[in-house]
Design a protein around this motif. Structure first.
Motif, mmCIF file in Angstrom:
data_model
loop_
_atom_site.group_PDB
_atom_site.id
_atom_site.type_symbol
_atom_site.label_atom_id
_atom_site.label_comp_id
_atom_site.label_asym_id
_atom_site.label_seq_id
_atom_site.Cartn_x
_atom_site.Cartn_y
_atom_site.Cartn_z
ATOM 1 N N LYS A 263 0.806 -1.217 0.000
ATOM 2 C CA LYS A 263 0.000 0.000 0.000
ATOM 3 C C LYS A 263 0.843 1.274 0.000
ATOM 4 O O LYS A 263 0.559 2.235 -0.706
ATOM 5 C CB LYS A 263 -0.908 0.000 1.230
ATOM 6 N N ARG A 264 1.930 1.258 0.789
ATOM 7 C CA ARG A 264 2.715 2.486 0.932
ATOM 8 C C ARG A 264 3.474 2.849 -0.346
ATOM 9 O O ARG A 264 3.905 3.969 -0.535
ATOM 10 C CB ARG A 264 3.670 2.365 2.123
ATOM 11 N N GLU A 265 3.637 1.843 -1.228
ATOM 12 C CA GLU A 265 4.354 2.116 -2.487
ATOM 13 C C GLU A 265 3.434 2.768 -3.534
ATOM 14 O O GLU A 265 3.893 3.220 -4.572
ATOM 15 C CB GLU A 265 4.899 0.800 -3.073
ATOM 16 N N LEU A 266 2.131 2.778 -3.279
ATOM 17 C CA LEU A 266 1.175 3.222 -4.311
ATOM 18 C C LEU A 266 0.933 4.730 -4.289
ATOM 19 O O LEU A 266 1.041 5.361 -3.237
ATOM 20 C CB LEU A 266 -0.167 2.506 -4.112
ATOM 21 N N LEU B 22 -5.653 -0.457 -10.780
ATOM 22 C CA LEU B 22 -4.274 -0.282 -10.330
ATOM 23 C C LEU B 22 -3.302 -0.848 -11.359
ATOM 24 O O LEU B 22 -2.163 -0.390 -11.477
ATOM 25 C CB LEU B 22 -4.041 -1.007 -8.994
ATOM 26 N N LEU B 23 -3.773 -1.843 -12.098
ATOM 27 C CA LEU B 23 -2.883 -2.518 -13.049
ATOM 28 C C LEU B 23 -2.430 -1.608 -14.169
ATOM 29 O O LEU B 23 -1.364 -1.789 -14.747
ATOM 30 C CB LEU B 23 -3.598 -3.744 -13.653
ATOM 31 N N ASP B 24 -3.259 -0.610 -14.535
ATOM 32 C CA ASP B 24 -2.834 0.236 -15.664
ATOM 33 C C ASP B 24 -2.499 1.665 -15.234
ATOM 34 O O ASP B 24 -2.503 2.581 -16.049
ATOM 35 C CB ASP B 24 -3.853 0.187 -16.819
ATOM 36 N N THR C 64 3.428 -3.250 -9.409
ATOM 37 C CA THR C 64 2.533 -4.158 -10.130
ATOM 38 C C THR C 64 3.271 -5.337 -10.778
ATOM 39 O O THR C 64 2.661 -6.324 -11.150
ATOM 40 C CB THR C 64 1.781 -3.334 -11.214
ATOM 41 N N GLU C 65 4.611 -5.198 -10.877
ATOM 42 C CA GLU C 65 5.426 -6.221 -11.570
ATOM 43 C C GLU C 65 4.945 -7.653 -11.317
ATOM 44 O O GLU C 65 4.749 -8.411 -12.248
ATOM 45 C CB GLU C 65 6.890 -6.124 -11.120
ATOM 46 N N GLU C 66 4.780 -7.955 -10.030
ATOM 47 C CA GLU C 66 4.486 -9.364 -9.714
ATOM 48 C C GLU C 66 3.030 -9.605 -9.338
ATOM 49 O O GLU C 66 2.685 -10.625 -8.744
ATOM 50 C CB GLU C 66 5.415 -9.823 -8.601
ATOM 51 N N ALA C 67 2.185 -8.665 -9.690
ATOM 52 C CA ALA C 67 0.763 -8.803 -9.340
ATOM 53 C C ALA C 67 0.160 -10.033 -10.028
ATOM 54 O O ALA C 67 0.575 -10.393 -11.132
ATOM 55 C CB ALA C 67 0.008 -7.551 -9.770
ATOM 56 N N ILE D 149 -0.765 -8.617 -29.012
ATOM 57 C CA ILE D 149 0.119 -8.809 -27.861
ATOM 58 C C ILE D 149 -0.775 -9.089 -26.663
ATOM 59 O O ILE D 149 -1.733 -8.348 -26.409
ATOM 60 C CB ILE D 149 0.948 -7.530 -27.600
ATOM 61 N N LEU D 150 -0.480 -10.174 -25.943
ATOM 62 C CA LEU D 150 -1.234 -10.444 -24.715
ATOM 63 C C LEU D 150 -0.760 -9.452 -23.670
ATOM 64 O O LEU D 150 0.424 -9.420 -23.357
ATOM 65 C CB LEU D 150 -0.949 -11.861 -24.223
ATOM 66 N N ASN D 151 -1.662 -8.636 -23.180
ATOM 67 C CA ASN D 151 -1.257 -7.580 -22.252
ATOM 68 C C ASN D 151 -2.002 -7.741 -20.928
ATOM 69 O O ASN D 151 -3.146 -7.315 -20.786
ATOM 70 C CB ASN D 151 -1.560 -6.212 -22.881
ATOM 71 N N PRO D 152 -1.344 -8.381 -19.944
ATOM 72 C CA PRO D 152 -2.050 -8.676 -18.684
ATOM 73 C C PRO D 152 -2.426 -7.423 -17.892
ATOM 74 O O PRO D 152 -3.190 -7.499 -16.945
ATOM 75 C CB PRO D 152 -1.026 -9.516 -17.908
ATOM 76 N N ARG D 153 -1.852 -6.260 -18.291
ATOM 77 C CA ARG D 153 -2.170 -5.021 -17.566
ATOM 78 C C ARG D 153 -3.366 -4.279 -18.176
ATOM 79 O O ARG D 153 -3.806 -3.275 -17.648
ATOM 80 C CB ARG D 153 -0.980 -4.071 -17.605
ATOM 81 N N LEU D 154 -3.849 -4.776 -19.303
ATOM 82 C CA LEU D 154 -4.938 -4.053 -19.969
ATOM 83 C C LEU D 154 -6.260 -4.351 -19.267
ATOM 84 O O LEU D 154 -6.713 -5.498 -19.253
ATOM 85 C CB LEU D 154 -5.017 -4.491 -21.432
ATOM 86 N N VAL D 155 -6.867 -3.327 -18.655
ATOM 87 C CA VAL D 155 -8.127 -3.566 -17.951
ATOM 88 C C VAL D 155 -9.265 -2.665 -18.437
ATOM 89 O O VAL D 155 -10.418 -2.930 -18.194
ATOM 90 C CB VAL D 155 -7.964 -3.414 -16.418
ATOM 91 N N ARG D 156 -8.929 -1.551 -19.126
ATOM 92 C CA ARG D 156 -9.913 -0.595 -19.634
ATOM 93 C C ARG D 156 -10.580 0.167 -18.472
ATOM 94 O O ARG D 156 -10.661 -0.314 -17.361
ATOM 95 C CB ARG D 156 -10.980 -1.258 -20.505
#
Ligand code: HAM
Length: 421
Positions: free
Chosen positions: A186-189, A204-206, A216-219, A249-256
């Motif tokens: 939490k404190r890093e956000l 948070l992912l994007d 988020t690297e290891e989320a 490209i598979l983009n695991p951070r794409l959430v819209r």
């Protein structure tokens, strides 16, 4: 001196060819994939977007132009099309037509955003929706339609960013995992993400903040947490895209950023730039939206394409657009009687589909012939006092300087022959 409202712009005559080109391609591709046009009003009820787009989204929280009418209704300048399309689908009885229903439109949208290049408070979108089918083949074909428009405009190196964000069954579990993961960091956000953690943790992912990106690297990734139905749906889409040879490209951070999405989401970025900031368009599946807005359980999938950004990229990439060539004929008029007859002749030529340029407000032969030279008109028609009295007109070949006098009645026929030659 008045100025256009901040974040809004004029589209000047010389820019129109880019807009026209894109609109032409959009209409052509829409037709070829069986989409019919649906236009909705620019104003809608505010509640439609609060419920449809989602209360916690940036659009609803910060970006809507809302106001109260004299009749005390709360309306907004539409910030996006999708909820408006579903409102029309339910209100106009479109739900009883054969499904899937394929609808599209082009028009302006309004978002009170921080304005910068590529981000305007009035922008134009081409919006495509397929309503009433769950089959992943439709997701793939919709992406193909997007891709065909991009290719049709003349772009080459465009890659689709794609992800699946699950459904009502699997997302709550994923959400819990994500919250547990971020709670430890939490404190890093950034302060925005600390708020999002409560309201909309997927966002948070994007986040663009570097500290959040690092955190988020290891989320946990959505794709590893899909239920079998979402997993198969996504796998099938990717297989269809492979079949269609569409690069993705598979983009695991794409959430819209809109609440209604389920399962597949995608965006299209200009390849070398990357980043949501410059997305040319985006969309995804929304299998709960029709129900949320008062209809029966009905699937949907769609996308919005940002025309302003496409125009900017066309200019950057120096994509060629052929404007209409200048008219082949310049009509020169001299004297009061000549001007009168020329006015009538202009109409005769226009009705005969001969494109003509003229300058009725200039009176000298020299000025008018100079203008004819400037637009490189191959022919000038000269109608002075003498020609007006004789009911004739002079056809001048602008390249050779040769001239012939023809009766007014025959000028359309003669000109058509000369132009053809
Ligand atoms: P969106 O991602 O908010 O999605 O917008 C779609 C596209 O519109 C963006 O990718 C971008 O190209 C363009 N755009 C958005 N805001 C601006 C702006 N302020 N200035 C310039 N261009 C902008 C939607 O609106 C969803 N309704 C798309 C959709 C349709 N999903 C399912 N069906």
């Amino acid at each position: 001196m008045f100025q256009a409202p901040k974040g809004m712009r004029d589209i000047l005559p010389e820019e129109q060819i880019y807009w026209e080109k894109i609109r032409q391609v959009v209409h052509k591709i829409a037709k070829s994939y069986g989409f019919e046009r649906l236009d909705t009003p620019i104003l809608e009820e505010e509640g439609l977007f609060i419920k449809g787009t989602g209360l916690s989204t940036d659009i609803v929280q910060k970006e809507m132009y809302s106001f109260r009418t004299k009749g005390r209704d709360r309306l907004v300048l539409r910030p996006e099309f999708t909820p408006a399309f579903i409102r029309a689908y339910l209100e106009d009885g479109l739900a009883s037509r054969p499904h899937p229903l394929k609808l599209y439109t082009i028009g302006p949208l309004f978002r009170y955003e921080r304005s910068q290049k590529g981000r305007y408070r009035q922008h134009e979108q081409a919006n495509f929706e397929v309503i009433g089918e769950n089959d992943p083949v439709l997701d793939a074909q919709l992406i193909q339609a997007f891709f065909s428009i991009i290719r049709g405009i003349g772009f080459k190196d465009i890659v689709i960013q794609i992800n699946s964000i699950g459904c009502r069954q699997c997302r709550p579990n994923y959400r819990r995992k994500l919250v547990a993961f971020y709670n430890k960091r939490k404190r890093e956000l950034c302060s925005d993400c600390q708020k999002r953690l409560k309201q909309n943790p997927l966002r948070l992912l994007d986040c663009k903040n570097e500290r959040c990106i690092a955190a988020t690297e290891e989320a946990p990734q959505t794709i590893d947490n899909l239920c079998p139905d979402c997993h198969n749906h996504f796998k099938n889409i990717l297989e269809y895209l492979d079949e269609l040879e569409i690069p993705y490209i598979l983009n695991p951070r794409l959430v819209r950023g809109l609440d209604y999405y389920t399962k597949m989401v995608f965006e299209v970025w200009p390849e070398e730039e990357g980043g949501r900031q410059s997305a040319l368009g985006g969309g995804g599946r929304y299998d709960n939206l029709v129900k949320t807005l008062g209809g029966r359980e009905t699937s949907g999938v769609g996308f919005g394409m940002g025309i302003d950004r496409l125009v900017n990229l066309m200019k950057e990439k120096k994509i060629k657009v052929s404007g209409e060539s200048s008219p082949p004929v310049f009509l020169v008029q001299l004297g009061e009687l000549g001007k009168k007859k020329a006015l009538k002749l202009f109409e005769d030529l226009r009705r005969a589909n001969i494109r003509i340029a003229s300058q009725f407000s200039k009176d000298t032969m020299k000025e008018q012939l100079k203008s004819a030279d400037k637009i490189k008109a191959p022919f000038a028609l000269i109608l002075g006092q003498k020609e007006a009295l004789d009911e004739t007109v002079i056809i001048r070949n602008m390249e050779s300087g040769s001239q012939e006098t023809v009766p007014l009645k025959k000028v359309v026929k003669t000109l058509k022959k000369r132009i053809k030659r």
